[in-house]
Design a protein around this motif. Sequence first.
Motif, short mmCIF file in Angstrom:
data_model
loop_
_atom_site.label_atom_id
_atom_site.label_comp_id
_atom_site.label_asym_id
_atom_site.label_seq_id
_atom_site.Cartn_x
_atom_site.Cartn_y
_atom_site.Cartn_z
N GLN A 1 -5.51 -4.23 7.43
CA GLN A 1 -5.86 -4.69 6.08
C GLN A 1 -4.93 -4.14 5.01
OE1 GLN A 1 -8.33 -7.12 5.83
NE2 GLN A 1 -8.14 -6.95 8.05
N HIS A 2 -3.71 -3.77 5.39
CA HIS A 2 -2.72 -3.35 4.40
C HIS A 2 -2.16 -4.60 3.73
CE1 HIS A 2 -2.03 0.47 7.02
NE2 HIS A 2 -3.13 0.55 6.29
N ARG A 3 -1.79 -4.48 2.49
CA ARG A 3 -1.28 -5.62 1.72
C ARG A 3 0.21 -5.80 2.02
NH1 ARG A 3 -0.70 -6.66 -4.36
NH2 ARG A 3 -0.76 -8.93 -4.37
N VAL A 4 0.55 -6.92 2.65
CA VAL A 4 1.92 -7.21 3.08
C VAL A 4 2.39 -8.49 2.41
CG1 VAL A 4 3.38 -7.71 5.07
CG2 VAL A 4 1.47 -6.10 5.32
N LYS A 5 3.62 -8.47 1.91
CA LYS A 5 4.24 -9.67 1.33
C LYS A 5 5.61 -9.88 1.94
CE LYS A 5 2.41 -10.14 -3.36
NZ LYS A 5 2.80 -10.26 -4.78
N GLU B 1 4.63 -4.45 -9.06
CA GLU B 1 4.96 -4.34 -7.64
C GLU B 1 6.44 -4.01 -7.44
OE1 GLU B 1 1.62 -7.38 -5.75
OE2 GLU B 1 3.57 -8.16 -6.39
N ILE B 2 7.28 -4.67 -8.21
CA ILE B 2 8.73 -4.41 -8.12
C ILE B 2 9.02 -2.96 -8.51
CG2 ILE B 2 10.98 -4.97 -9.11
CD1 ILE B 2 9.95 -7.89 -9.31
N ALA C 1 2.79 -7.34 11.10
CA ALA C 1 1.58 -7.83 11.77
C ALA C 1 0.61 -6.68 12.03
CB ALA C 1 1.95 -8.53 13.07
N HIS C 2 1.13 -5.54 12.46
CA HIS C 2 0.28 -4.38 12.71
C HIS C 2 -0.36 -3.88 11.40
CE1 HIS C 2 1.39 -4.17 16.88
NE2 HIS C 2 2.67 -4.04 16.57
N ASN D 1 0.83 -1.21 0.00
CA ASN D 1 0.00 0.00 0.00
C ASN D 1 0.87 1.26 0.00
OD1 ASN D 1 -1.28 -2.24 1.60
ND2 ASN D 1 -3.07 -0.94 1.23
N PHE D 2 2.04 1.19 0.66
CA PHE D 2 2.88 2.37 0.84
C PHE D 2 4.27 2.19 0.24
CE2 PHE D 2 0.02 1.66 4.45
CZ PHE D 2 -0.90 2.65 4.17
#
Length: 161
Positions: A28-32, A43-44, A22-23, A11-12
Motif C-alpha cells: 500500500q505504498h504510494r507509487v507513481k 511531490e517534486i 509492484a512489491h 512514501n519514501f
Amino acid sequence: PTKSPQYAVLNFNTFVCSDCSAHHRTLQHRVKGISMSQFTDDEIKALRNGGNVKAARIWRATWRAQSCPMPKEGDSRAIAAFIRMTYVSKSWYSEDAELQECPASPDAAASAAPLAAPKAAALPFSSAAGARPHATAPPPAATPAPAPAEPASKQEEVDLL
C-alpha cells in the motif's frame, strides 16, 4: 532490481524499477510512474530533497550485508521480504540517521551509491499545478553529488527496494 528506475515511491521519496514498484504497491505504498504521471509541486520538492541515497541512510542505517545479504536480481520472494524488513518492520531504521551528514553504514552507502544518478532533476516530471505537461524539474540548488563508486559486486547494484 538493477533495472532503470521507472517509478517513484512517494512514501519514501525513492526511485525503483517496475519489479520493486509492484512489491511496494502490495504494501500500500504510494507509487507513481515517472514518465506517465502528474506530480504536484510538493511531490517534486519531496523527491528532489529525498532520493535513494538519503533513504538508505535512514531506512538501512544499521543494515549489514554480512548479516542480511541484499537479495539477488530476479529473486522476487527475497526482494519482497527485504522491502518488508526495510519499510514495514523497520529492521535497520534510524531516526537519527536523517540528521547525519554521512551515511551511517558503509554497506548502506555502497548499496545505494549506484542509485545516486537518477535525481528528480534529471527525470521528466509534470506538475498538476504547472503550465507544461511533463515539465522537467529544475536542477537542485545544492552542488551535485560526486560520481558513485563502482560497486564491489553485482549484489550491491540492486535497487534500494
